[in-house]
Design a protein around this motif. Structure first.
Motif, short mmCIF file in Angstrom:
data_model
loop_
_atom_site.label_atom_id
_atom_site.label_comp_id
_atom_site.label_asym_id
_atom_site.label_seq_id
_atom_site.Cartn_x
_atom_site.Cartn_y
_atom_site.Cartn_z
N GLY A 101 33.90 42.22 36.27
CA GLY A 101 34.71 41.37 37.14
C GLY A 101 35.89 40.78 36.41
N CYS A 102 36.62 39.89 37.13
CA CYS A 102 37.83 39.27 36.56
C CYS A 102 37.47 38.18 35.56
CB CYS A 102 38.68 38.69 37.68
SG CYS A 102 37.93 37.26 38.50
N GLY A 103 36.25 37.64 35.68
CA GLY A 103 35.79 36.61 34.76
C GLY A 103 36.14 35.19 35.17
N THR A 104 36.97 35.04 36.22
CA THR A 104 37.41 33.68 36.56
C THR A 104 37.09 33.26 37.99
OG1 THR A 104 39.60 34.55 37.11
CG2 THR A 104 39.31 33.69 34.88
N CYS A 105 36.83 34.21 38.90
CA CYS A 105 36.57 33.82 40.30
C CYS A 105 35.17 33.19 40.41
CB CYS A 105 36.70 35.03 41.22
SG CYS A 105 35.36 36.24 41.08
N CYS A 108 32.15 35.49 39.61
CA CYS A 108 32.10 35.77 38.17
C CYS A 108 31.56 34.56 37.40
CB CYS A 108 33.48 36.14 37.64
SG CYS A 108 33.95 37.84 37.98
N CYS A 116 32.53 40.11 42.35
CA CYS A 116 33.87 39.63 42.01
C CYS A 116 34.87 39.99 43.12
CB CYS A 116 34.33 40.26 40.69
SG CYS A 116 36.04 39.88 40.24
N THR A 117 35.86 39.14 43.29
CA THR A 117 36.87 39.37 44.32
C THR A 117 37.98 40.31 43.83
OG1 THR A 117 37.98 37.35 43.58
CG2 THR A 117 36.47 37.15 45.45
ZN ZN Z 1 35.81 37.77 39.39
#
Ligand code: ZN
Ligand code: ZN
Length: 351
Positions: A101-105, A108, A116-117
């Motif tokens: 994933g992006c790690g920040t949403c 995540c 993840c979005t």
């Molecule tokens: Zn994410």
């Protein structure tokens, strides 16, 4: 390095060559030892999922950028890593968790990168393992395979963690039969993990007699022909009045109908497969029969860690695996599309 890429949707993968990238930061570069061919690669190569009613879900609209190297079930040997990649050394053989994933949403942040979005999954949204080398963004996505054969460990990355996550959603796993619809690579993995997780018994449904025989041989308590007129009645009889849990690894209009119709009151239908289609449901029976319909998409990093721990305790799932050279990838995908594959085909780029 050589890589097989989707360049134009609907066309065979194309062999491209480019300089092997050098890892920076936390990146880890693997030499690909094994890359499983998954049914969803067919959808990725086509560029869409079938939403039913003539509608399509375009993967390019979801963020897939071409060209992209397919292959999301990978085991590789560490050949290089960036200065910030801790806990790896050259020569380590690791399974790459692809559901990044992006790690920040929000998903995540709660360790559900698979929800993840803005996913960056290997072999879907970034380059995968149908190649000589695979870049993994962080060592946290790498799992030690010990002395497991790479070609048998690779399918854990998709079919393994996907079915593990679905099976975890079955609250009656140890006390009631579980119905598994589909006996391809995903279905046989589901059956094997069901047993490893201490499942009560498994009833496997498939329309193909060869796949039903494979499921029976792999330990299914019973098998049912999904095309039989009385398939629902057979499942109700085998489960003593209706299934508490159905895991549908096919995910077609037909299989969904069969799965939901086979539930007992209070039962749960878990849809995993992405075959495609749609479904019209009468609403009153959902509350009156207290049904649950739940989707399950691949698995999270913590679930991957749990699965690896399960495999260490109980051994590798006994799913039939055939190895083929990387150059056979388009032929293998054609065989998969024609329904000719029993278990999993794994490409071996390093051989
Ligand atoms: Zn994410
Ligand atoms: Zn897959």
């Amino acid at each position: 390095m050589r890589m097989f890429q989707v360049c134009v949707c609907g066309q065979p993968l194309r062999l491209n060559e480019q300089p092997t990238p050098q890892p920076t930061g936390t990146q880890v570069l693997l030499k690909v030892l094994a890359a499983g061919v998954c049914h969803s690669d067919l959808h990725l190569a086509d560029g869409y999922f079938d939403l039913g009613g003539g509608n399509k879900l375009s993967l390019e609209a979801r963020g897939m950028k071409l060209p992209v190297t397919l292959g999301h079930e990978n085991v590789g040997e560490v050949v290089a890593f960036g200065p910030d990649a801790k806990g790896v050394k050259v020569g380590d053989r690791r399974l790459a968790h692809p559901w990044i994933g992006c790690g920040t949403c929000a998903p995540c942040r709660r360790n559900e990168e698979n929800h993840c979005t803005a996913m960056r999954s290997l072999g879907v949204f970034s380059n995968g393992g149908y190649a000589d080398f695979l870049m993994v963004p962080h060592p946290r996505y790498l799992f030690d395979i010990g002395d497991l054969p790479p070609e048998r460990a690779a399918p854990l990355a998709c079919s393994g963690v996907t079915t593990y996550s679905a099976l975890k959603k079955v609250t009656t796993l140890k006390s009631e039969p579980t119905v598994i619809i589909g006996a391809g690579g995903l279905g046989l993995m589901c059956l094997a993990l069901h047993k490893a997780m201490g499942g009560h018994s498994a009833i496997v449904v498939d329309i193909d007699p060869v796949k039903r025989a494979a499921a029976k041989q792999a330990g299914a308590a019973a098998v049912v022909d999904g095309m039989a007129d009385d398939a629902v009645a057979q499942i109700q009889k085998l489960t003593g009045g209706g299934a508490w849990a159905v895991i549908d690894v096919v995910g077609s209009s037909q299989s969904a109908r069969l799965g939901i119709d086979s539930l007992s009151k209070g039962g749960k239908y878990i849809i995993v497969g992405l075959f495609g289609g749609d479904l019209t449901l009468s609403l009153p029976p959902i509350p009156m029969r207290a049904l649950t319909i739940q989707g399950s998409y691949v698995g999270s990093v913590p679930e991957m860690a749990e699965l690896m721990e399960l495999v260490r305790r109980t051994g590798l799932p006994a799913v039939p695996v055939t190895t083929r050279p990387l150059d056979d990838v388009n032929a293998v995908m054609d065989e998969l599309r024609a329904g000719k594959v029993i278990g999993r085909v794994v490409l071996t780029p390093a051989n």
